[in-house]
Design a protein around this motif. Structure first.
Motif, PDB file in Angstrom:
ATOM      1  N   VAL A  86     -48.034  -2.563  30.583  1.00 36.69           N
ATOM      2  CA  VAL A  86     -49.167  -1.826  31.153  1.00 36.69           C
ATOM      3  C   VAL A  86     -50.480  -2.348  30.582  1.00 36.69           C
ATOM      4  N   LYS A  87     -50.495  -2.618  29.279  1.00 38.82           N
ATOM      5  CA  LYS A  87     -51.707  -3.155  28.648  1.00 38.82           C
ATOM      6  C   LYS A  87     -52.056  -4.531  29.196  1.00 38.82           C
ATOM      7  N   GLY A 111     -52.644  -3.866  33.448  1.00 36.14           N
ATOM      8  CA  GLY A 111     -53.641  -2.890  33.869  1.00 36.14           C
ATOM      9  C   GLY A 111     -53.117  -1.897  34.894  1.00 36.14           C
ATOM     10  N   ASP A 112     -54.017  -1.358  35.713  1.00 35.40           N
ATOM     11  CA  ASP A 112     -53.678  -0.310  36.675  1.00 35.40           C
ATOM     12  C   ASP A 112     -53.219  -0.919  37.994  1.00 35.40           C
ATOM     13  N   PRO A 157     -51.546  -1.065  41.590  1.00 33.10           N
ATOM     14  CA  PRO A 157     -51.487  -0.026  42.628  1.00 33.10           C
ATOM     15  C   PRO A 157     -50.079   0.514  42.822  1.00 33.10           C
TER      16      PRO A 157
END
Length: 425
Positions: free
Chosen positions: A345-346, A349-350, A352
């Motif tokens: 995740v780091k 990132g975000d 979709p």
């Protein structure tokens, strides 16, 4: 009788306070609060011997407020109410000079004792300063915590501790009667474990028991002195972190004998029963996990039981839980899985959320395809249908890899039957 060195060196002014520049430095939050004379109720959270009591005393002196102190170890609701009554008489409602009530080891206060503080804090009769070595999110009731600022005190650096030793040599009237040279400091620092109070106690012992007026501090000398006086360094909290480390590692290593020994050491040292029980809950998930899911249930029930019962009977419940966890099958697969997922995740990132997994509460969202191709697992044989649950950029990534225990071997077979070669099971 002389005061201990740690007490003699206790700073009386903020400018002499060692470390914690994020709080007491020129731009520190406490420094700014003292300048304007508005001190909020606060919780000082940090390891033993870091200067929580000292900081509370300095705040009282520099803000020119009456200072009342209680120890959660030997104070009850009656004591709290008596101090609050005195504080109300010595201070004024809604003034900037309301008294400070300092409570050491506030995490040891029961819910009813903490409840007894609420009115006085809320109405401004006292400014509460609580000191704790435990996470206040777990140990301070929400109603009281919401009325306080939490300030985290950082452990002393090696440089801070050496600076403290040099201050003792140059400023203390008893120590500087001798010519003391710090040739080596590793043993002093290791034995103290970052606890400044313990460091100064050991240092004073080493210097004052030396028969000569010229003292050269070496690692060998310190170790020999301390070994002759081990009882002085086996009190409550002195070996807090080393012993809990040995305790958890004994459980992880499947040795119930080692685990119950370190449990006994903590019990005899007066360790907080909830602190022990919380570590058991963590160990049950981190070190046992799905190899034996019942371990987490037992550990959680242990926490509830010992919280209700307390010492001395809770030692029996703790022993049952400890020996069960130590004897259980082990797996850290769940622990490793969340670590891998967080790391990805780091890095990514975000990403979709795939359209098939999105919620569609409005007609517009339905029209643009939110949730349109989602397959409801319970509509299929065996309550399973292959679906994509990860973003396209990381699909097929395996986070959870079951361990080798009997239970997790079964889990791996079931997952492999469901997912085939999609994931690396």
């Amino acid at each position: 009788m002389n005061k201990p060195l740690a007490e003699r060196l206790r700073p009386a002014k903020l400018e002499d306070y060692l470390s914690q520049q994020h709080l007491v430095g020129p731009n520190g939050s406490l420094q700014q609060a003292l300048k304007v004379g508005i001190i909020p109720s606060l919780i000082l959270w940090g390891p033993p011997g870091i200067g929580k009591t000292t900081l509370a005393s300095i705040i009282s002196k520099e803000s020119n407020r009456p200072f009342y102190t209680l120890s959660a170890i030997n104070s009850g609701v009656k004591d709290v109410r008596e101090v609050i009554d005195k504080a109300k008489q010595s201070g004024g409602l809604f003034t900037q000079k309301n008294p400070i009530l300092f409570i050491d080891e506030i995490h040891r206060f029961s819910k009813s004792q903490q409840d007894s503080l609420l009115g006085a804090v809320e109405k401004g009769w006292v400014t509460l300063i609580g000191a704790t070595t435990e996470n206040p999110s777990f140990e301070v009731i929400p109603a009281l915590l919401s009325r306080c600022q939490v300030y985290i005190l950082k452990p002393f650096s090696k440089e801070d501790l050496i600076k403290l030793l040099r201050r003792a040599i140059s400023e203390d009237d008893i120590i500087n009667k001798k010519s003391v040279t710090l040739k080596e400091t590793e043993a002093l620092l290791r034995l103290s474990g970052g606890d400044a109070r313990k460091l100064l106690n050991i240092f004073e012992l080493v210097v004052t028991t030396e028969s000569t007026t010229s003292v050269e501090i070496t690692n060998e000398m310190v170790l020999s002195k301390v070994q002759q006086n081990t009882v002085l360094y086996d009190k409550t909290g002195d070996q807090h972190y080393d012993i809990i480390s040995a305790f958890i590692k004994s459980i992880r290593g499947s040795d119930p004998n080692g685990a119950v020994y370190w449990l006994a050491r903590m019990i005899e040292g007066g360790e907080d029963v909830k602190f022990i029980a919380r570590r058991l809950i963590i160990s049950a998930s981190e070190d046992i996990g799905n190899a034996n899911p019942t371990a987490l249930v037992i550990a959680n029930n242990c926490f509830q039981a010992v919280t209700t019962i307390g010492y001395p009977e809770s030692r029996i419940i703790l022993s049952q839980c400890v020996t069960y966890l130590a004897s259980s099958a082990k797996s850290n697969a769940s622990y490793k899985a969340i670590g891998k997922a967080q790391q990805l995740v780091k890095q990514t990132g975000d990403l979709p959320v795939p359209l098939n997994l999105r919620n569609a509460p409005t007609q517009l969202m339905k029209e643009i395809g939110y949730g349109e191709t989602y397959k409801y697992a319970h509509d299929y044989k065996g309550n399973f249908v292959e679906e994509e649950f990860l973003p396209d950029e990381i699909k097929g990534t395996t986070f959870y890899s079951p361990g080798e225990s009997a239970r997790e071997t079964t889990i791996r077979k079931e997952l492999k039957n469901k997912w085939g070669l999609k994931y690396n099971y």
